[in-house]
Design a protein around this motif. Structure first.
Motif, mmCIF file in Angstrom:
data_model
loop_
_atom_site.group_PDB
_atom_site.id
_atom_site.type_symbol
_atom_site.label_atom_id
_atom_site.label_comp_id
_atom_site.label_asym_id
_atom_site.label_seq_id
_atom_site.Cartn_x
_atom_site.Cartn_y
_atom_site.Cartn_z
ATOM 1 N N GLU A 46 1.271 3.442 6.388
ATOM 2 C CA GLU A 46 1.257 2.441 5.391
ATOM 3 C C GLU A 46 2.802 2.553 4.817
ATOM 4 O O GLU A 46 3.445 3.845 4.865
ATOM 5 C CB GLU A 46 0.544 2.709 4.281
ATOM 6 N N ARG A 47 3.420 1.335 4.682
ATOM 7 C CA ARG A 47 4.838 1.473 4.240
ATOM 8 C C ARG A 47 4.945 1.767 2.812
ATOM 9 O O ARG A 47 4.370 1.168 1.946
ATOM 10 C CB ARG A 47 5.518 -0.203 4.238
ATOM 11 N N ILE A 48 5.943 2.617 2.473
ATOM 12 C CA ILE A 48 6.261 3.292 1.243
ATOM 13 C C ILE A 48 7.672 2.859 0.820
ATOM 14 O O ILE A 48 8.497 3.234 1.586
ATOM 15 C CB ILE A 48 5.916 4.851 1.168
ATOM 16 N N GLY A 78 3.858 9.643 -12.664
ATOM 17 C CA GLY A 78 2.665 8.802 -12.050
ATOM 18 C C GLY A 78 2.613 7.276 -12.713
ATOM 19 O O GLY A 78 2.384 6.366 -12.227
ATOM 20 N N LEU A 79 3.433 7.210 -13.829
ATOM 21 C CA LEU A 79 3.537 5.953 -14.726
ATOM 22 C C LEU A 79 4.500 5.271 -13.771
ATOM 23 O O LEU A 79 4.256 3.869 -13.489
ATOM 24 C CB LEU A 79 4.118 6.141 -16.067
ATOM 25 N N GLY A 80 5.526 5.782 -13.219
ATOM 26 C CA GLY A 80 6.523 4.966 -12.315
ATOM 27 C C GLY A 80 5.809 4.671 -11.096
ATOM 28 O O GLY A 80 6.062 3.395 -10.664
ATOM 29 N N MET A 81 5.196 5.277 -10.548
ATOM 30 C CA MET A 81 4.159 5.122 -9.366
ATOM 31 C C MET A 81 3.330 3.748 -9.618
ATOM 32 O O MET A 81 3.071 2.696 -8.865
ATOM 33 C CB MET A 81 3.340 6.241 -8.849
ATOM 34 N N ALA A 82 2.434 3.738 -10.803
ATOM 35 C CA ALA A 82 1.801 2.588 -11.259
ATOM 36 C C ALA A 82 2.451 1.347 -11.442
ATOM 37 O O ALA A 82 2.075 0.285 -10.971
ATOM 38 C CB ALA A 82 1.081 2.967 -12.641
ATOM 39 N N TYR A 83 3.708 1.562 -12.012
ATOM 40 C CA TYR A 83 4.637 0.344 -12.165
ATOM 41 C C TYR A 83 4.755 -0.404 -10.761
ATOM 42 O O TYR A 83 4.898 -1.456 -10.577
ATOM 43 C CB TYR A 83 5.816 0.777 -13.003
ATOM 44 N N LEU A 84 5.405 0.430 -9.912
ATOM 45 C CA LEU A 84 5.953 0.249 -8.345
ATOM 46 C C LEU A 84 4.611 -0.447 -7.805
ATOM 47 O O LEU A 84 4.790 -1.528 -7.039
ATOM 48 C CB LEU A 84 6.507 1.463 -7.725
ATOM 49 N N GLN A 85 3.466 0.110 -7.950
ATOM 50 C CA GLN A 85 2.529 -0.317 -7.352
ATOM 51 C C GLN A 85 2.207 -1.766 -7.939
ATOM 52 O O GLN A 85 1.523 -2.769 -7.098
ATOM 53 C CB GLN A 85 1.095 0.483 -7.187
ATOM 54 N N ARG A 86 2.102 -2.002 -9.094
ATOM 55 C CA ARG A 86 1.863 -3.258 -9.694
ATOM 56 C C ARG A 86 2.908 -4.264 -9.339
ATOM 57 O O ARG A 86 2.499 -5.472 -8.962
ATOM 58 C CB ARG A 86 1.824 -3.157 -11.322
ATOM 59 N N MET A 133 0.535 10.973 -6.310
ATOM 60 C CA MET A 133 1.677 11.205 -5.554
ATOM 61 C C MET A 133 1.318 11.660 -3.885
ATOM 62 O O MET A 133 1.767 11.209 -3.023
ATOM 63 C CB MET A 133 2.559 12.161 -6.109
ATOM 64 N N LEU A 134 0.227 12.358 -3.879
ATOM 65 C CA LEU A 134 -0.253 13.107 -2.847
ATOM 66 C C LEU A 134 -0.811 11.970 -1.926
ATOM 67 O O LEU A 134 -0.825 11.795 -0.632
ATOM 68 C CB LEU A 134 -1.260 14.120 -2.971
ATOM 69 N N VAL A 135 -1.764 10.847 -2.507
ATOM 70 C CA VAL A 135 -2.287 9.753 -1.849
ATOM 71 C C VAL A 135 -1.257 9.007 -1.218
ATOM 72 O O VAL A 135 -1.260 8.569 -0.079
ATOM 73 C CB VAL A 135 -2.979 8.963 -2.946
ATOM 74 N N THR A 136 0.059 8.855 -1.871
ATOM 75 C CA THR A 136 1.214 8.137 -1.470
ATOM 76 C C THR A 136 1.738 8.892 -0.245
ATOM 77 O O THR A 136 2.049 8.017 0.810
ATOM 78 C CB THR A 136 2.172 7.929 -2.407
ATOM 79 N N LEU A 137 1.802 10.144 -0.214
ATOM 80 C CA LEU A 137 2.214 10.888 1.135
ATOM 81 C C LEU A 137 1.383 10.727 2.019
ATOM 82 O O LEU A 137 1.739 10.630 3.425
ATOM 83 C CB LEU A 137 2.288 12.477 0.245
#
Length: 291
Positions: A119-121, A275-283, A108-112
């Protein structure tokens, strides 16, 4: 090369890596009850550096030392030293599972940080970040035993780990992974060799062997992580990386007789879900990008 025909093997490797890392942290917590943190971490880095030299220089030769971006490698190594010192110092005050859960804020901190760097989030990713932060607040809530200044130590470790991850991204396109891991270990050995002079205490033979084993545990765990991605995709493995929190909880319970309270368990669930939600969205984002 990814070999998706063996995802079960990749999952076993990622779980084994999580168990080794949790064991590394549990052993570090034990040793720092009797010895300075800097001494324990120094022996770990020196032993890991020596092991990597013995394993990889016969095959890679001078390439182990060669980097196209020495300054970034120096910063990466320094950030990893920060992770080690802050996290293991925090284990003197914070239970193993709770401290491990805080470290898993790193995605999550890497995304911030990526958003700050331009980078577009997406909205979903922002929601995952907010949920992850709420998970930490559930663990470290006012009135809980963890609501002390000591919680800043694992939080500081998570921030250092975020910098480490960002630098790893930058270096992945230019330097070999073995080179990056070796140089980080070497930087840690050199920096801590200076600091350990002011924190020296002669360990017993048994404890010295335990400290040396930390280097082996850390090196093998990272090798298992690297090889896991040869057999399964990152999206497949993402849910199982959180097994480390479970292993940390089990070690904390059986070795240190600590049981997380209801608020901490809720926080674990929220952080893992985020974290799982973040991984799914990135995929999904990657799939859309490649068509």
């Amino acid at each position: 090369m990814n070999q998706d025909n063996k995802p079960f093997f990749g999952i076993l490797l990622i779980l084994a890596a999580g168990l080794l890392l949790a064991s590394h942290d549990g052993l570090s917590k034990y040793l720092t009850q009797f010895y300075p943190v800097i001494l324990v971490v120094w022996v770990r880095y020196v032993s890991q550096t020596g092991l990597m030299l013995m394993l990889f220089t016969p095959r890679m030769g001078r390439r182990v030392f060669q980097t196209a971006r020495p300054l970034l490698q120096l910063c990466r190594g320094a950030s990893l030293v920060g992770v080690s010192l802050l996290f293991i110092s925090g284990l003197s005050y914070i239970p193993l599972a709770e401290a491990t859960a805080v470290i898993f804020l790193t995605p999550m901190l890497v995304t911030l940080a990526s958003a700050w760097l331009g980078e577009r989030i997406g909205t979903g990713q922002w929601a995952a970040v907010i949920c992850g932060l709420l998970g930490v607040l559930a663990i470290v809530r006012p009135g809980s035993a963890l609501f002390t200044p000591a919680i800043l130590l694992p939080i500081g470790a998570a921030l250092c780990f975020t910098l480490y991850q960002l630098l790893t991204r930058r270096l992945s396109g230019t330097d070999h992974p073995v080179t990056s891991n070796f140089l980080s270990s070497l930087v840690g050995s050199v920096v801590l060799s200076v600091l350990v002079l002011f924190n020296w205490r002669v360990p017993s033979v048994e404890d010295a062997l335990l400290m040396v084993s930390l280097g082996g545990l850390g090196m093998i765990a990272h090798l298992l992580l690297t090889h896991a991605f040869r057999y399964a995709s990152a999206a497949t493995l993402a849910p199982f990386t959180y097994g480390q929190i479970l292993f940390a909880g089990l070690i904390g319970y059986f070795v240190y007789r600590h049981t997380p309270d209801t608020g901490a368990l809720l926080g674990f669930a929220v952080i893992i879900g985020s974290g799982l939600g973040m991984a799914y969205l990135q995929r999904r984002q990657h799939r859309l990008a490649v068509g």
